[in-house]
Design a protein around this motif. Structure first.
Motif, mmCIF file in Angstrom:
data_model
loop_
_atom_site.group_PDB
_atom_site.id
_atom_site.type_symbol
_atom_site.label_atom_id
_atom_site.label_comp_id
_atom_site.label_asym_id
_atom_site.label_seq_id
_atom_site.Cartn_x
_atom_site.Cartn_y
_atom_site.Cartn_z
ATOM 1 N N VAL A 112 0.826 -1.210 0.000
ATOM 2 C CA VAL A 112 0.000 0.000 0.000
ATOM 3 C C VAL A 112 0.860 1.260 0.000
ATOM 4 N N ALA A 113 1.890 1.290 0.796
ATOM 5 C CA ALA A 113 2.749 2.476 0.869
ATOM 6 C C ALA A 113 3.366 2.793 -0.486
ATOM 7 N N ARG A 114 3.841 1.775 -1.186
ATOM 8 C CA ARG A 114 4.467 2.004 -2.491
ATOM 9 C C ARG A 114 3.431 2.345 -3.553
ATOM 10 N N GLU A 115 2.226 1.835 -3.392
ATOM 11 C CA GLU A 115 1.168 2.195 -4.338
ATOM 12 C C GLU A 115 0.752 3.649 -4.166
ATOM 13 N N VAL A 116 0.664 4.107 -2.939
ATOM 14 C CA VAL A 116 0.358 5.515 -2.687
ATOM 15 C C VAL A 116 1.433 6.404 -3.330
ATOM 16 N N GLU A 117 2.679 5.974 -3.247
ATOM 17 C CA GLU A 117 3.777 6.770 -3.805
ATOM 18 C C GLU A 117 3.715 6.876 -5.321
ATOM 19 N N CYS A 118 3.158 5.866 -5.991
ATOM 20 C CA CYS A 118 3.158 5.901 -7.461
ATOM 21 C C CYS A 118 1.820 6.311 -8.054
ATOM 22 N N LEU A 119 0.894 6.787 -7.228
ATOM 23 C CA LEU A 119 -0.384 7.273 -7.750
ATOM 24 C C LEU A 119 -0.277 8.723 -8.212
ATOM 25 N N ALA A 120 -0.930 9.029 -9.299
ATOM 26 C CA ALA A 120 -0.983 10.398 -9.815
ATOM 27 C C ALA A 120 -1.952 11.228 -8.978
ATOM 28 N N GLU A 121 -1.995 12.518 -9.219
ATOM 29 C CA GLU A 121 -2.986 13.368 -8.573
ATOM 30 C C GLU A 121 -4.392 12.854 -8.905
ATOM 31 N N ASP A 122 -5.244 12.837 -7.884
ATOM 32 C CA ASP A 122 -6.603 12.310 -8.003
ATOM 33 C C ASP A 122 -6.622 10.820 -8.327
ATOM 34 N N GLY A 123 -5.533 10.124 -7.978
ATOM 35 C CA GLY A 123 -5.448 8.690 -8.235
ATOM 36 C C GLY A 123 -6.319 7.891 -7.283
ATOM 37 N N ARG A 124 -6.642 6.661 -7.706
ATOM 38 C CA ARG A 124 -7.515 5.777 -6.933
ATOM 39 C C ARG A 124 -6.851 4.421 -6.739
ATOM 40 N N LEU A 125 -6.760 3.998 -5.505
ATOM 41 C CA LEU A 125 -6.257 2.668 -5.149
ATOM 42 C C LEU A 125 -7.430 1.827 -4.681
ATOM 43 N N VAL A 126 -7.658 0.691 -5.345
ATOM 44 C CA VAL A 126 -8.761 -0.192 -4.949
ATOM 45 C C VAL A 126 -8.183 -1.551 -4.551
ATOM 46 N N ILE A 127 -8.450 -1.934 -3.313
ATOM 47 C CA ILE A 127 -7.909 -3.167 -2.732
ATOM 48 C C ILE A 127 -8.999 -4.230 -2.744
ATOM 49 N N ILE A 128 -8.705 -5.388 -3.360
ATOM 50 C CA ILE A 128 -9.729 -6.428 -3.459
ATOM 51 C C ILE A 128 -9.306 -7.730 -2.777
ATOM 52 N N ALA A 129 -8.102 -7.783 -2.232
ATOM 53 C CA ALA A 129 -7.645 -8.949 -1.464
ATOM 54 C C ALA A 129 -6.482 -8.506 -0.599
ATOM 55 N N VAL A 130 -6.150 -9.330 0.386
ATOM 56 C CA VAL A 130 -5.114 -8.947 1.354
ATOM 57 C C VAL A 130 -4.100 -10.083 1.508
ATOM 58 N N GLN A 131 -3.595 -10.570 0.379
ATOM 59 C CA GLN A 131 -2.656 -11.687 0.412
ATOM 60 C C GLN A 131 -1.354 -11.325 1.112
#
Length: 329
Positions: free
Chosen positions: A224-243
């Motif tokens: 999650v931390a690295r995904e937040v870092e690579c999101l653009a402005e107004d980006g959306r992270l959608v989590i569908i599993a927690v492997q």
């Protein structure tokens, strides 16, 4: 009828073929004679005791089937344009590993023209999930960039193809060079080997520092931390599993400054009306793509239902590319 049941929670060998009573059709439902059943990660979790079926659902595993309508609610079928004898595939909350399965009419879709039962059974779980999360929840638009974690999973191969067909740019991650090549062959613009590369850094490079617009994440945890870092402005992270685990620490300042949205969902416990709305969208917007060959099912392996344990062993190796399907004689 024959069914594959979970005799006790544990390893794949707890799956066994058993005799079960025929399921009873209720209002708004159909009885499907099952020809093929899709195998999905939630089935493995249910078998291990980590993902119980929703209240009122069958205790049998299996979330998607393809077969022929044997009987059902005549009025509901007529309203949906279905009839006894029609070939359908369906999303179910459980009970898919059986010769007969009950499904809500609203969660049934006609088998796409030219598709066999194995191909049809591979569709519902991943297509409902990808449509609901990538296009409804994360609102992916043509011209935007989607980062898919696990591009060769059943979810991944579906997301790659749908996103490309609907005009997005796709970056996929995978755990080997062979799997990265498979992602590219499916249409991904770029593939990142997450075992040898930092996906977050590479995603930023590939977007000239802008970042990606949407991330489809099945890992969570430290990702999650690295995904937040690579999101653009107004980006959306959608989590569908927690492997990768349920806990994550990330830079909340980036969420504020870039106006990011972090969301997630599980589909199985949602009401029939919610799933029926997804089915209607798929029939209108995605089924034509399947029938035109612009989006194709990706089948890795097919097992007889009596060998369901072997199918689960394969699923747990993570060596498959695409879907695993069971067949019934």
């Amino acid at each position: 009828m024959q069914a594959v049941e979970i005799s006790a929670f544990g390893a794949p060998e707890v799956l066994r073929l058993a005799q079960r009573p025929m399921p009873v059709v209720g209002a708004g439902e159909v009885l499907i004679r099952v020809r093929a059943s899709g195998v999905n990660r939630p089935d493995v979790l249910q078998r291990s005791g980590a993902y119980p079926p929703p209240p009122g659902s069958s205790d049998l595993p299996g979330l998607e089937v393809a077969g022929v309508i044997e009987s059902g609610d005549a009025d509901a079928m007529a309203a949906a344009g279905l009839a006894v004898g029609d070939r359908v595939c369906a999303l179910v909350a459980g009970g898919g590993y059986a010769e007969y399965c009950v499904a809500p009419v609203g969660q049934c879709l006609p088998v796409p023209a030219g598709f066999d039962d194995v191909q049809a059974a591979s569709l519902p779980e991943t297509f409902f999930t990808v449509w609901s999360n990538v296009f409804d929840r994360a609102r992916l638009q043509p011209g935007e960039t989607l980062l898919i974690q696990g591009g060769t999973s059943g979810i991944g191969v579906t997301a790659i193809q749908l996103a490309k067909a609907l005009g997005a740019r796709v970056i996929a991650t995978a755990g080997s060079d062979e799997k990265c090549a498979a992602c590219l062959a499916l249409g991904a613009d770029h593939a990142i080997n997450y075992k040898t590369q930092d996906f977050s850094a590479v995603a930023r490079e590939l977007t000239d520092g802008k970042g990606v617009d949407v991330v489809l994440d099945m890992v969570a945890g430290s990702y999650v931390a690295r995904e937040v870092e690579c999101l653009a402005e107004d980006g959306r992270l959608v989590i569908i599993a927690v492997q990768g685990g349920v806990k994550a620490e990330f830079n909340a300042g980036l969420v504020l400054r870039r106006r990011l949205a972090i969301t997630g969902s599980t589909l199985r416990p949602r009401p029939v009306a919610f799933k029926a709305a997804i089915a209607a969208s798929l029939r209108e917007k995605v089924w034509p793509l399947l029938e035109q060959g612009r989006v194709k099912p990706v089948i890795h392996s097919v097992f007889e239902a009596s060998n369901a344990a072997q199918a689960h062993v394969l699923m747990e190796t993570n060596q498959h590319i695409g879907k695993i399907v069971l067949t019934w004689a």
